[in-house]
Write a protein that holds these residues in place. Structure first.
Motif, short mmCIF file in Angstrom:
data_model
loop_
_atom_site.label_atom_id
_atom_site.label_comp_id
_atom_site.label_asym_id
_atom_site.label_seq_id
_atom_site.Cartn_x
_atom_site.Cartn_y
_atom_site.Cartn_z
N ILE A 37 0.83 -1.21 0.00
CA ILE A 37 0.00 0.00 0.00
C ILE A 37 0.86 1.26 0.00
O ILE A 37 0.62 2.19 -0.78
CB ILE A 37 -0.96 -0.01 1.21
CG1 ILE A 37 -2.02 -1.09 1.03
CG2 ILE A 37 -1.61 1.36 1.39
CD1 ILE A 37 -2.84 -1.36 2.28
N VAL A 38 1.88 1.30 0.85
CA VAL A 38 2.74 2.49 0.93
C VAL A 38 3.47 2.72 -0.39
O VAL A 38 3.55 3.86 -0.88
CB VAL A 38 3.73 2.38 2.11
CG1 VAL A 38 4.80 3.47 2.04
CG2 VAL A 38 2.99 2.46 3.42
N LEU A 39 3.98 1.66 -1.00
CA LEU A 39 4.66 1.81 -2.29
C LEU A 39 3.71 2.37 -3.34
O LEU A 39 4.09 3.22 -4.16
CB LEU A 39 5.27 0.48 -2.74
CG LEU A 39 6.51 0.04 -1.96
CD1 LEU A 39 6.81 -1.42 -2.22
CD2 LEU A 39 7.70 0.92 -2.30
N TRP A 40 2.47 1.91 -3.34
CA TRP A 40 1.49 2.40 -4.31
C TRP A 40 1.19 3.89 -4.05
O TRP A 40 1.14 4.68 -4.98
CB TRP A 40 0.21 1.59 -4.24
CG TRP A 40 -0.68 1.84 -5.42
CD1 TRP A 40 -1.62 2.83 -5.55
CD2 TRP A 40 -0.68 1.12 -6.65
NE1 TRP A 40 -2.21 2.75 -6.78
CE2 TRP A 40 -1.66 1.72 -7.48
CE3 TRP A 40 0.03 0.03 -7.14
CZ2 TRP A 40 -1.93 1.26 -8.77
CZ3 TRP A 40 -0.25 -0.43 -8.41
CH2 TRP A 40 -1.22 0.18 -9.21
N ILE A 41 1.02 4.25 -2.78
CA ILE A 41 0.71 5.64 -2.44
C ILE A 41 1.86 6.57 -2.85
O ILE A 41 1.62 7.61 -3.47
CB ILE A 41 0.39 5.77 -0.94
CG1 ILE A 41 -0.95 5.11 -0.62
CG2 ILE A 41 0.37 7.25 -0.51
CD1 ILE A 41 -1.24 4.98 0.86
#
Length: 144
Positions: free
Chosen positions: A80-84
């Motif tokens: 999720i953090v990488l996508w954000i």
């Protein structure tokens, strides 16, 4: 030579971590189903004997499963953090770089841990996502 933008690099890293999560969940939910009689005997011992730890009665198998599911949540968090952070623009570029650096370092360490305590296939997901994160840092200067 074609240079990928940080957005694509980080989204690929995110998908890799999601795939890592999927594989981890398969392993975490099927670890008790082992065809080896010696392993089944160890699993039996892990599931039949409870002990008190920090005021809660739990089996070693319960601890093992708990750590497995906690690890799955961490893998989901990385994805999720990488996508954000892949959505960085000129205003968020500085913060996205810092977050990407932190996540990439932790994924590198996570991969080393997997190499030592688990197996190379699992570690390869973390190492590749980490490398993509580090490489994306060199491409952030082009973000507008």
């Amino acid at each position: 030579m074609f240079k990928m933008k940080p957005k694509m690099l980080l989204r690929i890293a995110s998908v890799i971590m999601f795939l890592h999560l999927a594989g981890h969940m398969v392993g975490a939910s099927t670890w008790k189903n082992n065809p080896d009689a010696n392993v089944r005997e160890v699993i039996k011992g892990m599931t039949e004997h409870a002990f008190v730890f920090m005021g809660a009665s739990q089996t070693l198998a319960g601890h093992h499963e708990g750590y497995g599911f906690a690890g799955a949540l961490a893998l989901l968090f990385f994805a999720i953090v990488l996508w954000i952070v892949s959505n960085a623009d000129a205003q968020t570029k500085s913060m996205s770089r810092k977050i990407t650096l932190a996540v990439s370092v932790v994924l590198l360490l996570w991969g080393i841990d997997e190499l030592i305590y688990f197996f190379p296939f699992a570690a390869s997901f973390s190492f590749i996502a980490s490398a993509l994160g580090f490489y994306s840092l060199t491409r952030f200067r082009h973000v507008q």
